[in-house]
Write an enzyme that holds these catalytic residues in place. Structure first.
Site, short mmCIF file in Angstrom:
data_model
loop_
_atom_site.label_atom_id
_atom_site.label_comp_id
_atom_site.label_asym_id
_atom_site.label_seq_id
_atom_site.Cartn_x
_atom_site.Cartn_y
_atom_site.Cartn_z
CG ASP A 169 -12.68 3.06 -6.71
OD1 ASP A 169 -13.67 2.28 -6.64
OD2 ASP A 169 -12.46 3.94 -6.03
CB CYS B 14 -18.01 7.14 0.94
SG CYS B 14 -17.74 6.03 -0.50
CD GLU C 115 -2.43 1.99 0.32
OE1 GLU C 115 -2.18 3.06 0.12
OE2 GLU C 115 -3.04 1.13 -0.28
#
Length: 462
Positions: free
Chosen positions: A292, A49, A39
């Site tokens: 995504d 969100c 990561e």
């Protein structure tokens, strides 16, 4: 040659990546499967969100958005390496090259199975000054932290948001909540291009009511900077200048797939990775992708779409982890459901907009109704507008958009189920929905819209 213990490498540590890693670990213990995850940021498994609500002060702190920390993942025997970016995929050698972003050191790690969950990145148009200090995209928790730090440092109170999609609108409201004077610039006729313009006009009115200045048909052409190289204004193609102490990009996001492109993996029109129903990358046996960075099947139009939402990413991760861990699962596709709000105005859509239906070559009819979210006589009843699209002649439901007061947005779930089931508007009219005056008129607005759409279908076929 693969060792007795297989190695699963995951690129990306948010929703899809860590859901995949966690699910694979549930199915296979560390003696059978070694899991290494990379990561590039500081954080894992968080709600992107929720960033606008943190910025706006509705969420108490950044850490409340984190579902599982790196330490918690490591405690489950997942070798999670944060601040480490994968910079190359060697498919022939079945290995990835990673760079430690702190030390700069690079090294190769082999894999038997690979998961790509590289996410998306904010669209940054190629404008003069776009890289200036004071210009922020908001996609990751690291992005949110940088913006929050900037908002707390700046002495000015003027913000310009470029773009009026979900993120742009939500960030505009968040900035108003922090006491900023906010201007939103967008290229379209109305904000919220995820809606048809007639429904977007309702959002426009709500934004104006909050004191947000919304400028339509305004295409940003340049970020103007001061002598220190900080953003001071946004210029548009028409020559207007909008002063800014901070600029937030709300244009949208694009798949982060440069690695995949360089490796020659299959990409769709949006640049997202193409996968099969098991989330395997097309043409690859041991590489999966989700979140995504992928395109998925649109169950309404039959085409492939890039829809970056956390709901999908978590489901993708579960499917990938099941398959990589030796089980079996599929992800059948989506209908494009999303909800949001501006102040107290709730906004929802699912299925196709008019331009989507036209692009898909579908003939259709529309109907729009205005009703209330509860029985009209019940205290506090608020207006609710529903727009419905149906296929010409067949009456197959194609899409629904809803804008209204409390309790309006989640009604879109009725339409999402109907779309997934391939129902006609005649069938929607007959749905046995719950009724009581505090929750709905005796004819729910979705059913009223369906009745009106049935009439339009019959008239068009006459």
């Amino acid at each position: 040659m693969a060792s007795a213990r297989e190695r699963l490498v995951v690129v990306g540590g948010d929703a899809a990546g860590m859901s995949a890693a966690s699910q694979a670990r549930r199915l296979r213990g560390p003696a059978e499967l070694e899991i290494t995850a990379f990561e590039r940021g500081h954080f894992t498994s968080y709600s992107a969100c929720g960033i606008p609500y943190w910025i706006g002060g509705l969420v108490g702190g950044r850490d409340e958005l984190i579902a599982r920390t790196p330490e918690e993942h490591r405690a489950r025997d997942i070798d999670l390496r944060t601040r480490t970016e994968v910079v190359e995929l060697d498919l022939a050698g079945r290995r990835v090259r990673a760079r430690d972003l702190v030390s700069g050191a690079e090294y190769w790690t082999g894999y038997d199975k690979l998961v790509l969950a590289t996410g998306a990145r904010p669209v940054r148009p190629r404008l003069p000054g776009i890289g200036a200090h004071g210009v922020y995209g908001v996609q990751s928790l690291d992005d949110g932290q940088r913006l929050m730090d900037a908002l707390e440092r700046t002495g000015g109170r003027r913000a310009v948001v470029v773009g009026a999609g979900y993120i742009g609108v939500e960030m505009a409201e968040a900035l108003v909540g922090r006491g900023f004077e906010v201007t939103v610039l967008h290229r379209g006729e109305q904000p919220m291009s995820t809606l048809d313009p007639d429904m977007g006009a309702l959002v426009h009115s709500a934004m104006n009511g909050m004191g947000i200045r919304t400028v339509a048909r305004a295409e940003a052409s340049k970020i103007l900077t001061d002598e220190e190289g900080r953003a001071r204004a946004v210029a548009t193609a028409s020559g207007e200048e909008y002063p800014a102490d901070v600029v937030v990009l709300g244009i949208g996001v694009e798949p982060r797939t440069a690695l995949a492109r360089a490796a020659g993996l299959a990409l769709g029109e949006s640049g997202g990775l193409l996968t099969d129903l098991s989330m395997r990358v097309r043409g690859q046996e041991d590489i999966w992708a989700g979140g995504d960075c992928v395109e998925v099947l649109d169950l309404v139009s039959g085409g492939m779409r890039h829809i970056p939402l956390g709901t999908h990413a978590n489901k993708h991760g579960q499917v990938i982890g099941s398959n990589a861990g030796g089980g079996y699962a599929t992800f059948p596709g989506v209908v494009g459901t999303a909800v949001s709000k501006v102040c107290e105005l709730e906004i929802a859509r699912t299925g196709l907009r008019e331009r989507d239906a036209l692009a898909a070559g579908l003939r259709f009819v529309t109907a729009t109704i205005r009703s209330t979210n509860t029985a009209g006589y019940y205290p506090g009843a608020e207006e609710m507008t529903v727009k419905m699209l149906a296929e010409h002649r067949t009456g197959r439901l194609l899409g629904v958009q809803i804008v209204g007061g409390a309790g309006s947005a989640k009604r879109v779930d009725i339409a999402a189920v109907a779309l997934t089931a391939g129902m006609t508007v005649d069938q929607v009219v007959s749905l046995d929905l719950g009724y009581a005056p505090p929750f709905s008129p005796v004819w729910d607005p979705v059913l009223v819209a369906a009745r009106k759409t049935v009439t339009a279908v019959r008239a068009a076929g006459a």
